[in-house]
Scaffold this active site. Structure first.
Site, mmCIF file in Angstrom:
data_model
loop_
_atom_site.group_PDB
_atom_site.id
_atom_site.type_symbol
_atom_site.label_atom_id
_atom_site.label_comp_id
_atom_site.label_asym_id
_atom_site.label_seq_id
_atom_site.Cartn_x
_atom_site.Cartn_y
_atom_site.Cartn_z
ATOM 1 N N ALA B 99 2.673 -2.465 0.939
ATOM 2 C CA ALA B 99 1.288 -2.851 0.349
ATOM 3 C C ALA B 99 0.624 -1.431 0.082
ATOM 4 C CB ALA B 99 0.367 -3.639 1.329
ATOM 5 N N LYS B 100 1.008 -0.370 0.998
ATOM 6 C CA LYS B 100 0.537 1.064 1.227
ATOM 7 C C LYS B 100 -0.982 0.785 1.062
ATOM 8 C CE LYS B 100 4.340 3.277 -1.089
ATOM 9 N NZ LYS B 100 5.130 1.967 -1.829
#
Lengths: 286, 286
Positions: B99-100
Site C-alpha cells: 500500500a506504500k
C-alpha cells in the site's frame, strides 16, 4: 455533451475568492468521535463529517478528508467516505483527498483512476501524493489530473520535524530534495499555464506553515499551496502570511482540523470557528 | 486465551524455508484481467486472485496484493481485497499488503490500525510504507507491528530509475537518504532482536534487484528484505543472489508479478511458473 470541467488551477482560486483560504480537515479520529459523543464506526464518521460539511461550506474553500481515518474501518469506511464525497459535491465545496499515495508507473496510474478518475466513487478535486520513489514516475497521474480538471498536491516540505533530514538532503544536482521537487512542479505548471493561457497550474505543493521564510523559493511555483500546521500544530495565520508573501493571489489554502472540529459537536460552534479562522486567513494572506 | 502470534521476523524465514523465497504479486491490472478474459470489476479481481492463490500457495512464501488495483474500484474493490486476504489466510500463505502508506503521528497510526490491527478486515502480515515525511514520525506503527507479530517493509531503494535522485541525496549527517533509513531500521531491529532473543527483527526494507552490489550495507539490517525488479523489470535470480550475499538465511523474499500472472489464466501454468521461479530463487539465495 458534458461541459469539460475547468482546471483545478482555476477552480481553487475561485473558491478561495468566493469563500476564504480555509480548508477544513475532516479527521474523524477515535478521540474526536468520542469527544463528539459518536461511535467509532463508519456511521459515526459519516455523521461527524456531514455536520462539519454543512457548517463549514459557506466559509471554506475546501474540505480535506484524511483517508487514513476511513481506511481504518476497511471497505465499510471507504463506503462512508464515498458518501461524504457526494455530500461535499452537493454542498459545493472542493474536496482534497488527503491520501498521500505514492508509487510508480501503472500502480500510480491506478491510484490516479481511484482518486481523480471520472466516474470513480472516490473522485476528488485534488489528491495529495508523496514522491519517495521519484516524481518522474508519476507522469501518468499528472496527465490524468490535468485532463480531468483535477489537481495534485505533492508533499514538498512537511510541517513535522522528523521530515527535515530527508527533505533537506542535497541531491547530486546540488539542490535539496524539497527545492528540486518545487522546481520540477514549477516547470510542469509553466507548461500548463502556457498551453491553457491561465495564471496558475494544477500541480500544487504541500508546505508546512511551520517552515521558515527564505529557505525555499515559494513565489515561482505558479501553482496552489496546501498548508498544514496552523492551529493545533502551532503556527498562526500571520506566519502563513509572512511565509507566502509574493505568491499568486488566492493560491494558498490553509488546512485546520482539530482547531475547527474541537468546536463541535455543536454545528453553530463549528461554523463560528470556521468563519473566524477563514476571515483571519483572508486578512493575513490578502 | 488466544496464543500471541509469533513475530514477523520469525514467521517470514519459516515460510521461506518451508516453500521458497518467492512472493507473488497480486496485481490485477486492467491489462492482465483482459488477458485472462475477466471483467475489470471487483468480481473479476477476486476471481483472478483466487486462482493465483490456489496455484501458488504451495510454492511461495507470500503473496503481495497491490492495493492500488483494488482501490481503483472504490469501496467495492476494498471489499474484494478483504475477501482475498481471508482466502490467503486460509491457504496458509503470508500476505504483504503493498500500500506504500506514509504519513505522520495519529494519521499513520490509523493506517497501522487498518493494515496491521487485530480484527481489521484488511489486516495483513506486513505492510509496505514510504517515509518522505520521516521514518521517525512512524513510531506508533512500528510499535503496533511488533506488538501484533506483524511487519513493516519500508521502501529504501526502489527498483525504478526516477527514485535515484532523492534516495541517493546526502543528508546533513553525511549519509545518503537510503543508507540513513537502512541504518535506522537496523538500529530498531537490533533492539527487537536483543529483547526477543531472535535472529531477525520485524522491520524490513524494500530494495530493488536492479541496484548494484556494494553501494549499500545490506548485511547489517537483521531484518527481512522485499525485493522487486525480477522478471518483467529486468533483473534475474542470479542478480538477487549477488546483491544479498551475506545477509541472514531466509531473510530475502523476491517479488514477481507479471512473469507469474502472465502464465494464466491456466491454474497449472501459474503454478508451474511459481514453482520454477521459486526453485531458481532458492538456488541463487541458498
Amino acid at each position: 455533451m458534458v461541459e469539460p470541467r475547468e482546471s483545478f488551477g482555476r477552480r481553487l482560486p475561485e473558491a478561495i475568492a468566493a469563500r476564504s483560504p480555509l480548508c477544513v480537515g475532516l479527521d474523524p479520529s477515535a478521540a474526536l468521535l468520542d469527544a463528539w459523543g459518536l461511535d467509532d464506526t463508519p456511521a459515526g464518521l459519516e455523521s461527524m463529517c456531514r455536520t462539519v460539511l454543512e457548517a463549514v461550506a459557506p466559509h471554506a474553500a475546501a474540505v480535506k478528508p484524511q483517508v487514513a481515518f476511513f481506511e481504518r474501518h476497511g471497505s465499510a469506511g471507504l463506503a462512508a467516505l464515498e458518501r461524504v464525497f457526494a455530500d461535499a459535491r452537493a454542498a459545493g465545496v472542493l474536496v482534497i483527498a488527503d491520501a498521500k499515495r505514492g508509487d510508480i508507473d501503472s500502480t500510480m496510474a491506478a491510484y490516479g483512476d481511484a482518486w481523480l478518475g471520472e466516474g470513480s466513487p472516490l473522485a476528488a478535486d485534488a489528491l495529495t501524493v508523496t514522491a519517495y520513489l521519484g516524481f518522474g514516475a508519476m507522469d501518468a497521474v499528472v496527465d490524468l489530473a490535468r485532463r480531468n480538471g483535477r489537481g495534485l498536491f505533492v508533499v514538498v516540505a512537511s510541517s513535522n520535524p522528523e521530515g527535515r533530514g530527508l527533505q533537506e538532503a542535497v541531491m547530486a544536482s546540488g539542490t535539496s530534495v524539497e527545492a528540486g521537487l518545487l522546481a520540477e512542479l514549477a516547470r510542469r505548471n509553466a507548461e500548463e499555464c502556457a498551453q491553457a493561457a491561465q495564471p496558475l497550474g494544477s500541480l500544487g505543493a504541500v508546505v508546512g506553515a511551520t517552515r521558515t521564510v527564505g529557505s525555499l523559493d515559494l513565489v515561482s511555483l505558479r501553482g496552489p499551496y496546501l498548508v498544514p500546521g496552523v492551529g493545533a500544530q502551532g503556527a498562526t495565520a500571520d506566519d502563513v502570511g509572512r511565509l507566502f508573501k509574493g505568491t499568486a493571489a488566492n493560491s494558498v489554502v490553509v488546512n485546520a482540523s482539530r482547531s475547527i472540529l474541537s468546536a463541535g459537536p455543536s454545528s453553530s460552534g463549528v461554523a463560528a470557528a470556521a468563519a473566524s479562522l477563514g476571515a483571519e486567513l483572508r486578512d493575513s494572506l490578502g
